[in-house]
Design a protein around this motif. Structure first.
Motif, PDB file in Angstrom:
ATOM      1  N   ILE A  39       6.032 -23.355  44.941  1.00  0.00           N
ATOM      2  CA  ILE A  39       6.545 -24.520  45.693  1.00  0.00           C
ATOM      3  C   ILE A  39       5.379 -25.414  46.118  1.00  0.00           C
ATOM      4  O   ILE A  39       5.407 -26.640  45.970  1.00  0.00           O
ATOM      5  N   LYS A  40       4.321 -24.761  46.634  1.00  0.00           N
ATOM      6  CA  LYS A  40       3.135 -25.500  47.119  1.00  0.00           C
ATOM      7  C   LYS A  40       2.460 -26.228  45.949  1.00  0.00           C
ATOM      8  O   LYS A  40       2.162 -27.418  46.026  1.00  0.00           O
ATOM      9  N   LYS A  41       2.249 -25.486  44.860  1.00  0.00           N
ATOM     10  CA  LYS A  41       1.525 -26.037  43.713  1.00  0.00           C
ATOM     11  C   LYS A  41       2.257 -27.245  43.123  1.00  0.00           C
ATOM     12  O   LYS A  41       1.652 -28.236  42.734  1.00  0.00           O
ATOM     13  N   ILE A  70       7.033 -29.094  45.821  1.00  0.00           N
ATOM     14  CA  ILE A  70       8.500 -29.104  45.943  1.00  0.00           C
ATOM     15  C   ILE A  70       8.837 -29.092  47.445  1.00  0.00           C
ATOM     16  O   ILE A  70       8.251 -28.299  48.192  1.00  0.00           O
ATOM     17  N   PRO A  71       9.742 -29.955  47.917  1.00  0.00           N
ATOM     18  CA  PRO A  71      10.057 -29.971  49.361  1.00  0.00           C
ATOM     19  C   PRO A  71      10.982 -28.808  49.749  1.00  0.00           C
ATOM     20  O   PRO A  71      12.130 -29.008  50.159  1.00  0.00           O
ATOM     21  N   GLY A  72      10.467 -27.601  49.589  1.00  0.00           N
ATOM     22  CA  GLY A  72      11.320 -26.428  49.805  1.00  0.00           C
ATOM     23  C   GLY A  72      10.759 -25.485  50.853  1.00  0.00           C
ATOM     24  O   GLY A  72       9.555 -25.467  51.127  1.00  0.00           O
ATOM     25  N   TYR A 105       0.962 -20.133  53.605  1.00  0.00           N
ATOM     26  CA  TYR A 105       2.300 -20.727  53.426  1.00  0.00           C
ATOM     27  C   TYR A 105       2.979 -21.039  54.763  1.00  0.00           C
ATOM     28  O   TYR A 105       4.210 -20.912  54.883  1.00  0.00           O
ATOM     29  N   ALA A 106       2.181 -21.475  55.763  1.00  0.00           N
ATOM     30  CA  ALA A 106       2.733 -21.673  57.117  1.00  0.00           C
ATOM     31  C   ALA A 106       3.905 -22.645  57.112  1.00  0.00           C
ATOM     32  O   ALA A 106       4.870 -22.474  57.858  1.00  0.00           O
ATOM     33  N   ASP A 107       3.844 -23.687  56.267  1.00  0.00           N
ATOM     34  CA  ASP A 107       4.917 -24.695  56.261  1.00  0.00           C
ATOM     35  C   ASP A 107       6.077 -24.295  55.349  1.00  0.00           C
ATOM     36  O   ASP A 107       7.068 -25.017  55.263  1.00  0.00           O
ATOM     37  N   MET A 161       0.003  -5.925  45.262  1.00  0.00           N
ATOM     38  CA  MET A 161       0.901  -7.050  45.481  1.00  0.00           C
ATOM     39  C   MET A 161       0.115  -8.356  45.508  1.00  0.00           C
ATOM     40  O   MET A 161      -0.798  -8.527  46.340  1.00  0.00           O
ATOM     41  N   MET A 162       0.489  -9.295  44.628  1.00  0.00           N
ATOM     42  CA  MET A 162      -0.219 -10.582  44.582  1.00  0.00           C
ATOM     43  C   MET A 162       0.351 -11.508  45.665  1.00  0.00           C
ATOM     44  O   MET A 162       1.568 -11.689  45.747  1.00  0.00           O
ATOM     45  N   VAL A 163      -0.541 -12.080  46.483  1.00  0.00           N
ATOM     46  CA  VAL A 163      -0.067 -12.985  47.547  1.00  0.00           C
ATOM     47  C   VAL A 163      -0.503 -14.424  47.312  1.00  0.00           C
ATOM     48  O   VAL A 163      -0.007 -15.338  47.960  1.00  0.00           O
ATOM     49  N   ASN A 164      -1.460 -14.624  46.398  1.00  0.00           N
ATOM     50  CA  ASN A 164      -1.941 -15.978  46.122  1.00  0.00           C
ATOM     51  C   ASN A 164      -2.134 -16.132  44.615  1.00  0.00           C
ATOM     52  O   ASN A 164      -2.688 -15.234  43.968  1.00  0.00           O
ATOM     53  N   GLY A 165      -1.682 -17.287  44.074  1.00  0.00           N
ATOM     54  CA  GLY A 165      -1.796 -17.502  42.630  1.00  0.00           C
ATOM     55  C   GLY A 165      -3.048 -18.253  42.228  1.00  0.00           C
ATOM     56  O   GLY A 165      -3.430 -18.239  41.070  1.00  0.00           O
ATOM     57  N   GLU A 166      -3.679 -18.964  43.213  1.00  0.00           N
ATOM     58  CA  GLU A 166      -4.853 -19.768  42.884  1.00  0.00           C
ATOM     59  C   GLU A 166      -5.756 -19.912  44.099  1.00  0.00           C
ATOM     60  O   GLU A 166      -5.408 -20.716  44.979  1.00  0.00           O
ATOM     61  N   PRO A 167      -6.825 -19.141  44.261  1.00  0.00           N
ATOM     62  CA  PRO A 167      -7.271 -18.114  43.330  1.00  0.00           C
ATOM     63  C   PRO A 167      -6.359 -16.897  43.418  1.00  0.00           C
ATOM     64  O   PRO A 167      -5.723 -16.666  44.448  1.00  0.00           O
TER      65      PRO A 167
END
Ligand SMILES: Cc1cc2nc3c(=O)[nH]c(=O)nc-3n(C[C@H](O)[C@H](O)[C@H](O)COP(=O)(O)OP(=O)(O)OC[C@H]3O[C@@H](n4cnc5c(N)ncnc54)[C@H](O)[C@@H]3O)c2cc1C
Length: 443
Positions: free
Chosen positions: A219-221, A224-226, A252-254, A387-393
């Motif tokens: 969504i962040k990348k 997307i207004p989700g 992902y605070a927002d 468990m992956m929590v971030n895609g970049e990095p």
């Protein structure tokens, strides 16, 4: 701890030998007489469910009991994996990590694979009822994973169940439903996406939070207004609670709101509303996970446990907690997520691919010991989940569980959370999955 079992003795009437390790559906179907002639003079072991646990048991039974006739029954044409599927949803890994050929391992290890539906059992006659006919066994392994208990929400309202399954799929049972969920994530254009979490015990406890993080990253990348609202029946995030809390707040605070103590009271899928113990929620889209239970096959085998206090079904297999066979039938073993409680200290082993793979091996060893007339050794697994929590990095957190038996014979669990997200754990994760796939999918 050791325990002696009845010895296995060869069947008086073997039906002859079959040639091919991989079986096409038989053309003549009789519901009265057994299909699949026996191969050789060794024991026939039938495994119901070809996922992480069942495929592992099949490989090791063939290796440990070279004259065994191992038959794996699976409804899907191909193998689908839960581990790595959250990463696949957002295109971090390709389809090879979640969907594989099953004929290759059947050929490599020399077991018979039959694509069929397991419909029931005649345990007094040691027979499995399948869509293709009856299949005899000397030992039976149930490894069918979980079922979604939509009835807990909707009773017998099949319209609501079907609507929820098709419109708000959760893909916690790996199959084609994963494709629908991936499409949903791709099509999400904004609004509130609600995720309900099942109450414990459920399949892979840390993975719904991983899914929330990776969809939030998507969504962040893509700007997307989700927003994602996680409705969690537990009072706090667990396991790896600190690591996930930090990811939610720092990355992902927002986007992510985690609502604790939000056990589901009522779901209205048609009007997109959910009532929970923590308030009422409306949604634009949703991933709806009802409570989990042992797969239907355990209910059909009449081997579900009963709560000693209430007499009600526990929802999970009624089994010996160290030897993994049914309490009432030591020819029937349980492997994987459908297993019942192990210990008053921690309840169930984590319902993970790692544990299913481990127990698949242990059960193969136990059956091999019985066939050889040896003492059966009670072994313990361990567990490990990345468990992956971030895609970049790319960054991951992880949890490890270790087990030991105390002086009173109780199994105790130690939990080690790795809350600091690092790229090093990503490398470990890929080493882990490649090692496991080699273990039961062959080389
Ligand atoms: C999103 C997600 C992420 C996950 N991440 C991880 C992770 O990182 N690490 C980890 O260790 N675990 C993870 N898991 C958990 C893991 O997928 C399960 O714990 C594991 O698959 C359990 O293995 P199993 O053999 O018990 O069940 P499964 O692998 O589900 O296999 C059961 C098989 O039985 C078949 N079957 C069921 N009923 C019948 C029937 N009546 N007739 C014929 N066939 C039948 C099914 O089709 C299926 O193939 C994750 C799961 C999900 C959903």
């Amino acid at each position: 701890m050791q325990r002696r079992h009845f010895l296995w003795t060869p069947p008086a009437l073997a039906l002859g030998a079959a040639a091919s390790p991989v079986l096409a559906a038989p053309s003549i179907i009789s519901s009265q007489s057994p299909i699949l002639p026996r191969k050789g003079k060794g024991p026939r072991i039938v495994i119901c469910g070809g996922g992480w646990g069942g495929m592992t048991a099949a490989r090791y039974l063939r290796e440990l009991i070279p004259n065994s006739d191992v038959v794996l029954l699976e409804r899907n044409a191909t193998f689908w994996s839960g581990p790595m599927s959250n990463k696949w949803l957002v295109d971090i890994v390709g389809t090879d990590f979640v969907n594989r050929d099953m004929l290759h391992p059947a050929n490599q290890y020399g077991y018979t694979l039959l694509q069929t539906e397991v419909n029931g059992f005649e345990r007094d006659k040691k027979l499995v009822r399948t869509a293709h006919g009856l299949i005899e066994y000397d030992f039976l392994i149930l490894s069918g994973g979980i079922r979604n208990d939509y009835e807990a929400w909707f009773g017998n309202d099949q319209r609501a169940i079907e609507y929820t399954r098709t419109h708000f799929p959760n893909a916690y049972i790996p199959n084609q439903e994963m494709l629908s969920l991936k499409q949903k994530v791709k099509n999400f254009k904004g609004g509130t996406l609600v995720m309900t979490l099942p109450p414990p015990p459920h399949r892979c406890p840390p993975s719904p939070y991983e899914r929330a993080c990776l969809i939030a990253w998507h969504i962040k990348k893509n700007k997307i207004p989700g927003k994602i609202v996680i409705l969690d029946p537990k009072p706090k995030i667990a396991p790896i609670g600190v690591g996930y809390q930090q990811a939610f707040e720092e990355l992902y605070a927002d986007i992510i709101t985690h609502v604790p103590n939000a056990g589901v009271k009522e779901v209205d899928p048609f009007n997109k509303q959910i009532k929970t113990a923590a308030g009422d929620f409306k949604f634009d889209d949703a991933i709806l996970m009802p409570p989990h239970q042992a797969a239907d096959m355990v209910w059909k085998a009449d081997l579900i446990g009963k709560d000693p206090a209430t007499g009600k079904p526990t929802g999970w297999a009624d089994m010996h907690n160290r030897l993994f066979h049914a309490k009432s039938d030591d020819r029937v073993y349980f492997v994987g997520d459908l297993m019942g409680a192990i210990s008053p200290q921690f309840g169930h082993y984590p319902k993970s691919g790692h544990v299913a793979n481990y127990i698949g091996k242990i059960v193969a060893q136990n059956i091999a010991e019985r066939v050889a007339g040896k003492e059966v050794v009670a072994r313990l697994p361990d567990n490990l989940c990345y468990m992956m929590v971030n895609g970049e990095p790319q960054e991951e957190i992880s949890v490890k569980f270790e087990y030991e038996v105390d002086a009173s014979g109780q199994v105790n669990q130690t939990q080690i959370d790795m809350d600091v997200r690092t790229p090093d754990l990503v490398k470990e994760d890929f080493d882990w999955i490649n090692g496991k796939f080699r273990d039961f999918l062959g080389t």
